[in-house]
Design an enzyme around this catalytic site. Structure first.
Site, PDB file in Angstrom:
ATOM      1  N   LEU A   1      14.350  94.293 101.117  1.00  0.00           N
ATOM      2  CA  LEU A   1      15.006  92.650 102.032  1.00  0.00           C
ATOM      3  C   LEU A   1      14.220  92.093 102.498  1.00  0.00           C
ATOM      4  O   LEU A   1      13.147  92.248 102.654  1.00  0.00           O
ATOM      5  CB  LEU A   1      16.378  92.971 102.729  1.00  0.00           C
ATOM      6  CG  LEU A   1      17.559  93.875 102.133  1.00  0.00           C
ATOM      7  CD1 LEU A   1      18.603  94.312 103.565  1.00  0.00           C
ATOM      8  CD2 LEU A   1      18.354  92.503 101.106  1.00  0.00           C
ATOM      9  N   ASP A   2      14.222  91.458 102.608  1.00  0.00           N
ATOM     10  CA  ASP A   2      12.330  89.751 102.685  1.00  0.00           C
ATOM     11  C   ASP A   2      12.635  90.037 104.678  1.00  0.00           C
ATOM     12  O   ASP A   2      13.230  91.043 105.048  1.00  0.00           O
ATOM     13  CB  ASP A   2      13.245  88.467 103.080  1.00  0.00           C
ATOM     14  CG  ASP A   2      13.233  88.008 101.472  1.00  0.00           C
ATOM     15  OD1 ASP A   2      12.930  88.584 100.528  1.00  0.00           O
ATOM     16  OD2 ASP A   2      13.598  87.285 101.563  1.00  0.00           O
ATOM     17  N   LYS A   3      12.210  89.716 105.052  1.00  0.00           N
ATOM     18  CA  LYS A   3      11.843  90.514 106.139  1.00  0.00           C
ATOM     19  C   LYS A   3      12.251  89.775 107.336  1.00  0.00           C
ATOM     20  O   LYS A   3      13.217  90.574 108.723  1.00  0.00           O
ATOM     21  CB  LYS A   3       9.952  89.702 107.234  1.00  0.00           C
ATOM     22  CG  LYS A   3      10.136  90.179 108.309  1.00  0.00           C
ATOM     23  CD  LYS A   3       8.554  89.867 109.175  1.00  0.00           C
ATOM     24  CE  LYS A   3       8.085  90.397 110.578  1.00  0.00           C
ATOM     25  NZ  LYS A   3       6.715  89.485 110.513  1.00  0.00           N
TER      26      LYS A   3
ATOM     27  N   LYS B   1      17.367  83.152  98.188  1.00  0.00           N
ATOM     28  CA  LYS B   1      16.726  81.528  98.880  1.00  0.00           C
ATOM     29  C   LYS B   1      16.794  80.952  97.222  1.00  0.00           C
ATOM     30  O   LYS B   1      16.355  79.489  97.608  1.00  0.00           O
ATOM     31  CB  LYS B   1      16.057  81.920  99.819  1.00  0.00           C
ATOM     32  CG  LYS B   1      16.198  82.621 100.595  1.00  0.00           C
ATOM     33  CD  LYS B   1      14.554  83.016 101.156  1.00  0.00           C
ATOM     34  CE  LYS B   1      15.385  84.592 102.850  1.00  0.00           C
ATOM     35  NZ  LYS B   1      13.909  85.228 103.019  1.00  0.00           N
TER      36      LYS B   1
END
Ligand code: URA
Length: 237
Positions: free
Chosen positions: A102-104, A190
């Site tokens: 998962l992205d930061k 995104k």
């Protein structure tokens, strides 16, 4: 494997704690009292007891974490806190790694395990493992977006996404949606919204395959998978 390693991995503390334990407690391997951690044992064959309690060695561990924003999906990093840093020292000893990323700035459900084969089964697009995200979007999300995601959209690198399920919870200047995808390209959610000219301003994974992020699991907290959940996972292997 060495006895001290096995005991440390079975929840008896650090190697130092285990050394102390071997001195102070009655540790028995196949009816013989042992006080050296160097002894080699076979977790499948040998019967190991600490103070008459049978030591159950689990080869693999499975954790479900509620990842907070600001933490990175890696096992180590020079600068940032990682998801593994959120685990207890004893659990870190089992060398778990995150299943996918998962992205930061993304929150939500993340599995960690030391079972490489299982991780692969959960990540391969062949298995169609559904991952559902809740997101806030910077403008109205429309029926046309739902249809486009259903067909697949073309990302900035030319990749055509597989069919995805978009549920519009609220279409407004800040929209709210749920999106289920079965693949995991870099920044996929995104980039899918970018492909329809919109921007994700908040992202949280709320479900994956069998699991939904239970409200009782606070951000930054994790739990072990239950035996039933682990049995379910074994079928995927
Ligand atoms: N898609 C994204 O864009 N980011 C994530 O963290 C997960 C899916």
């Amino acid at each position: 494997m060495r006895l001290d390693k096995l005991l440390a991995h079975s929840g008896y503390g650090s190697r130092k704690d285990v050394k102390q334990l071997l001195k102070s407690a009655r540790v028995v391997v196949n009816d013989t009292k042992v006080s050296s951690g160097k002894v080699h044992v076979d977790p499948e064959q040998d019967k190991i007891y600490v103070n008459d309690e049978r030591v159950e060695y689990e080869e693999f561990v499975y954790f479900l974490l509620h990842k907070p924003a600001g933490v990175i999906s890696a096992t180590e990093d020079m600068r940032d806190q990682t998801v593994v840093d959120l685990l207890t020292e004893a659990d870190q000893l089992r060398s778990p790694f995150p299943v996918g990323r998962l992205d930061k700035d993304t929150e939500g459900l993340l599995l960690l395990t030391n079972d490489g084969k299982l991780a692969h089964q959960l990540l391969t697009p062949k298995n169609d493992i559904g991952k559902t995200y809740y997101a806030k979007i910077n403008q109205p999300v429309t029926e046309a977006d739902r249809v486009a995601f259903k067909k697949g959209v073309v990302l900035d690198d030319g990749y055509q996404t597989k069919p995805a399920e978009l549920v519009i919870l609220k279409s407004d200047s800040i929209s709210e949606i749920e999106l289920t995808i079965t693949e995991g390209k870099f920044h996929q959610v995104k980039r899918m919204f970018e492909a329809v000219g919109k921007r994700v301003i908040y992202l949280k994974r709320i479900a994956m395959e069998e699991w939904t992020l239970e409200p009782t699991l606070a951000k930054g907290k994790y739990r072990r998978l239950t035996e039933a959940e682990i049995n379910y996972l074994q079928q995927l292997k």
